[in-house]
Design a protein around this motif. Structure first.
Motif, mmCIF file in Angstrom:
data_model
loop_
_atom_site.group_PDB
_atom_site.id
_atom_site.type_symbol
_atom_site.label_atom_id
_atom_site.label_comp_id
_atom_site.label_asym_id
_atom_site.label_seq_id
_atom_site.Cartn_x
_atom_site.Cartn_y
_atom_site.Cartn_z
ATOM 1 N N SER A 1 95.488 29.497 73.892
ATOM 2 C CA SER A 1 95.750 28.160 74.417
ATOM 3 C C SER A 1 95.329 28.028 75.874
ATOM 4 N N GLN B 1 92.734 23.012 74.901
ATOM 5 C CA GLN B 1 93.311 22.541 73.647
ATOM 6 C C GLN B 1 92.230 22.150 72.653
ATOM 7 N N MET B 2 92.380 22.631 71.451
ATOM 8 C CA MET B 2 91.457 22.261 70.380
ATOM 9 C C MET B 2 92.056 21.084 69.609
ATOM 10 N N SER C 1 85.377 17.769 66.208
ATOM 11 C CA SER C 1 86.238 18.748 66.868
ATOM 12 C C SER C 1 86.022 18.628 68.366
ATOM 13 N N SER D 1 86.592 25.503 70.221
ATOM 14 C CA SER D 1 86.760 25.852 68.813
ATOM 15 C C SER D 1 87.030 27.347 68.728
ATOM 16 N N PRO E 1 96.754 23.805 69.497
ATOM 17 C CA PRO E 1 95.714 23.150 68.692
ATOM 18 C C PRO E 1 96.359 22.134 67.751
ATOM 19 N N THR F 1 100.387 20.235 64.271
ATOM 20 C CA THR F 1 99.849 21.419 64.934
ATOM 21 C C THR F 1 99.124 22.278 63.911
ATOM 22 N N ALA F 2 98.420 23.293 64.402
ATOM 23 C CA ALA F 2 97.653 24.157 63.505
ATOM 24 C C ALA F 2 98.545 24.878 62.507
#
Length: 704
Positions: free
Chosen positions: A50, A54-55, A68, A72, A288, A479-480
């Motif tokens: 992080s 931020q992705m 995106s 990445s 992300p 979130t991811a």
């Protein structure tokens, strides 16, 4: 002898001092390394990326990734999951003595200094993989002695705390490879379309070659340079003993297939508009995130094609399409995002022309006037302003429905004078227009600058029975790891006009498409909408709705120069048609509800007086007309009209022989209810100049 002894004594003193200084320096260095080592994060913390930014992945309504943004990362690969060829390629090209040095390579530093002395420039860096990792995680790229000293201390501390395998794993998963990709898995997916655990020797050589200059050697920037650099990597692998010369010769990086970079197409207009909305929806986070949007990829493609195919040469086009709840299904802000990122659907402010008459007639209907009320189309003067019709002719007594369908300017001017121009401006603001709207008489013809998305929102609110529609782009944010940060909930309904006002406005809008200036927008099912053309053909608009979808189209030049032949009823209406045929294809046919009960004070006899024949031949030949159940209407007669319609070339007449269309037949065509009282007959014949015309303001002469 004394002199020689003195020299030896001095040399011994110097050596002792140097040894003391070296010892002290070693002690200080050791303390510094120990302190640094004690303050280093643990391995699991270093695995988190992080700190690299931020992705953000923006997804379409169907889950496909639209774009995106930010770094990445891809999947984190453990040391054993990383192909041996990838590990070898990186060591060979970046740090041949990686397994031998303690984090700082004295031999490499000496070699770098030698090159500096002989060439006068720093051509060869002495940084090891461990030093690069320290710089990547903790420092910046400034070429100063202080930074290099910090880098060395941190590299020694990293080697003290972690194993060589752990350091190489961290490096390969965190280093930047260009194209926004951090780590070999992200790079592999970006450049080759698959994970890094499947890298071939040639692909590994390309990836390893990117670290030296990601922007120069990135396949997304220069494919040939990337493949040429891979040849250098293969030779280094041979020299380091990782692969044989035969294996290197059998690998041709030029044959490696690269994945094409995604085209920066019109979808970026939408994502650029949607992204800032995150600030108001979720709290700041560095995790992300996946942003699920409302965009329909199929409709976006259709919108792009419709704008591209119909926009006149040298002009720009924009389109925005809203679902019945305000969800933006498609957005095109221009013909080519790469050449111009300016979003004409949300940012541009242009004169709307006669499409602004939506607010004129909404105010009229709300005041108690009805579509069947009559007014006189004749020369008028209001505060020194003399509005003109595009035909330069006057039709005499006409109904409001006919005046709206044909976009007659003098009637709009008279309505404004009767109700007050501030009343119409207030109606426009009530429906969401944020631009400054003047109260000069010419404002009724659409002289205020407005945004396409706001005009489309206003039409969508009419389609929603007079209840406010708020365009939105984001459905949810997660979130991811699947944690829900935001989920859209329906907002509170806000009534803008009474349902019967919206119903009668829909009646007028439907008439404008069926028999007025918007005939090119017909799609074989009920459509309601309005054209707009500004003076000198600088802007063309069409905004309308059908089957729950409201779509607005604008065309014009950014420099506001004249475009010969541009009218709202031509190119914009055709673009609307092309898009809406696709947008409504899988939706049920919906008839408009134009029979909402009126309040008691409105229940008065209708006075229909249509002054021109309805041209049903205007329906597109390739789109069949259907009834409310989706069944085809009766076949056309030889004259091209439905059974029961007046024969081709003959004026439509009422049963009593007067020159107005038969009201019952017209009600059938417009799908209006039969519960209203019959209209009285009129003997007026339609004037020769009564053909529908679009440029309604459109030849007007507003005050200077």
């Amino acid at each position: 002898m004394a002199t020689a002894a003195l020299r030896r004594s001095r040399l011994k003193s110097i050596l002792l001092w140097l040894a003391a200084i070296a010892g002290l320096a070693a002690l200080v260095l050791g303390i510094a390394v120990a302190v640094a080592q004690s303050q280093l994060p643990d391995y699991d913390q270093l695995r988190k990326r992080s700190d690299l930014g931020q992705m953000i992945r923006m997804r379409a309504a169907d889950g496909t990734v639209l774009v995106s943004l930010g770094p990445s990362f891809g999947r984190w690969l453990s040391y054993d999951q990383i192909p041996a060829t990838m590990r070898a390629a990186m060591i060979a090209v970046e740090d041949k003595r990686f397994r031998q040095h303690p984090g700082v390579d004295p031999i490499g530093i000496a070699r770098s200094v030698q090159v500096r002395v002989t060439s006068g420039k720093w051509k060869q860096g002495g940084s090891t993989i461990t030093q690069q990792l320290a710089r990547n995680i903790f420092l910046n790229n400034n070429r100063t002695f202080g930074r290099k000293l910090q880098e060395a201390v941190l590299a020694l501390a990293l080697e003290w705390k972690f194993s060589k395998d752990q350091i190489l794993e961290l490096y390969l998963n965190r280093v930047y490879f260009g194209g926004g990709s951090y780590g070999i898995d992200a790079a592999s997916r970006t450049f080759f379309g698959h994970g890094a655990d499947q890298l071939s020797l040639g692909e590994a050589a390309i990836v390893a070659g990117l670290v030296k200059a990601p922007s120069n050697y990135s396949p997304t920037a220069d494919a040939e340079a990337a493949k040429g650099r891979a040849g250098v990597v293969l030779n280094s692998m041979v020299e380091s003993g990782f692969i044989s010369r035969a294996a290197a010769d059998a690998t041709d990086p030029a044959t490696v297939r690269l994945q094409a970079a995604p085209r920066q197409n019109s979808v970026r207009y939408f994502t650029d508009w949607a992204m800032p909305q995150l600030d108001t929806l979720i709290d700041a986070t560095r995790d992300p995130i996946d942003v699920w949007t409302t965009l329909d990829p199929k409709l976006q493609i259709a919108a792009d094609k419709a704008v591209t195919a119909n926009t006149p040469g040298g002009a720009q086009g924009a389109l925005v399409s809203l679902d019945r709840d305000g969800a933006v299904r498609a957005m095109v802000g221009g013909r080519d995002y790469v050449s111009s990122i300016y979003n004409r659907a949300t940012q541009a402010q242009r004169q709307p022309g006669s499409s602004f008459k939506l607010f004129v007639y909404l105010a009229a209907l709300e005041s108690g006037m009805k579509p069947t009320d009559t007014m006189v189309d004749e020369p008028v003067e209001i505060e020194g302003w003399r509005p003109r019709n595009s035909t330069r002719a006057y039709a005499g007594t006409v109904t409001l429905r006919e005046a709206f369908s044909r976009s007659i300017n003098t009637i709009s001017a008279q309505i404004g004078a009767k109700l007050g121009f501030s009343t119409i401006a207030d109606m426009a603001r009530r429906f969401g227009l944020t631009a400054t709207i003047s109260t000069y008489p010419s404002m009724v013809l659409g002289t205020a600058d407005v945004r396409l998305i706001e005009m489309t929102k206003a039409f969508a609110s009419v389609n929603n029975h007079g209840i406010n529609i708020a365009p939105y782009a984001i459905r949810k944010v997660v979130t991811a790891d699947g944690r829900l940060l935001y989920n859209r909930e329906a907002g509170e309904d806000r009534v803008l006009v009474a349902p019967w006002v919206a119903a009668e406005m829909t009646d007028l809008l439907q008439s404008a498409v069926l028999s007025g200036t918007g005939r090119a927008a017909q799609i074989g099912r009920p459509v309601a909408g309005k054209t707009g053309t500004t003076s000198s053909n600088k802007d063309g608009w069409f905004i309308g709705f059908s089957s729950g979808i409201t779509t607005g189209v604008w065309m014009g030049r950014d420099d506001a120069k004249t475009i010969p032949g541009l009218q709202g009823g031509t190119a914009p209406a055709r673009a609307f048609h092309d898009y809406m045929v696709v947008a409504t294809a899988n939706r049920p046919v919906e008839q408009f509800d134009t029979t909402v009960p009126l309040p008691d004070w409105q229940l008065e006899p209708d006075e229909e007086a249509m002054g021109m024949p309805v041209d049903v031949n205007a329906v597109s030949a390739d789109v069949p007309m259907v009834d409310a159940d989706g069944n085809p209407l009766p076949p056309a007669s030889s004259g091209g009209q439905p059974a029961g319609a007046p024969s081709s070339g003959q004026p439509a007449v009422r049963p009593d022989g007067t020159g107005s269309p038969d009201q019952s037949w017209l009600d059938d065509v417009l799908n209006r209810g039969r519960d209203r009282r019959p209209a009285p007959a009129t003997s007026r014949q339609p004037p020769a100049s009564a053909a529908p015309a679009d440029p309604a303001d459109d030849g007007s002469n507003p005050p200077q």
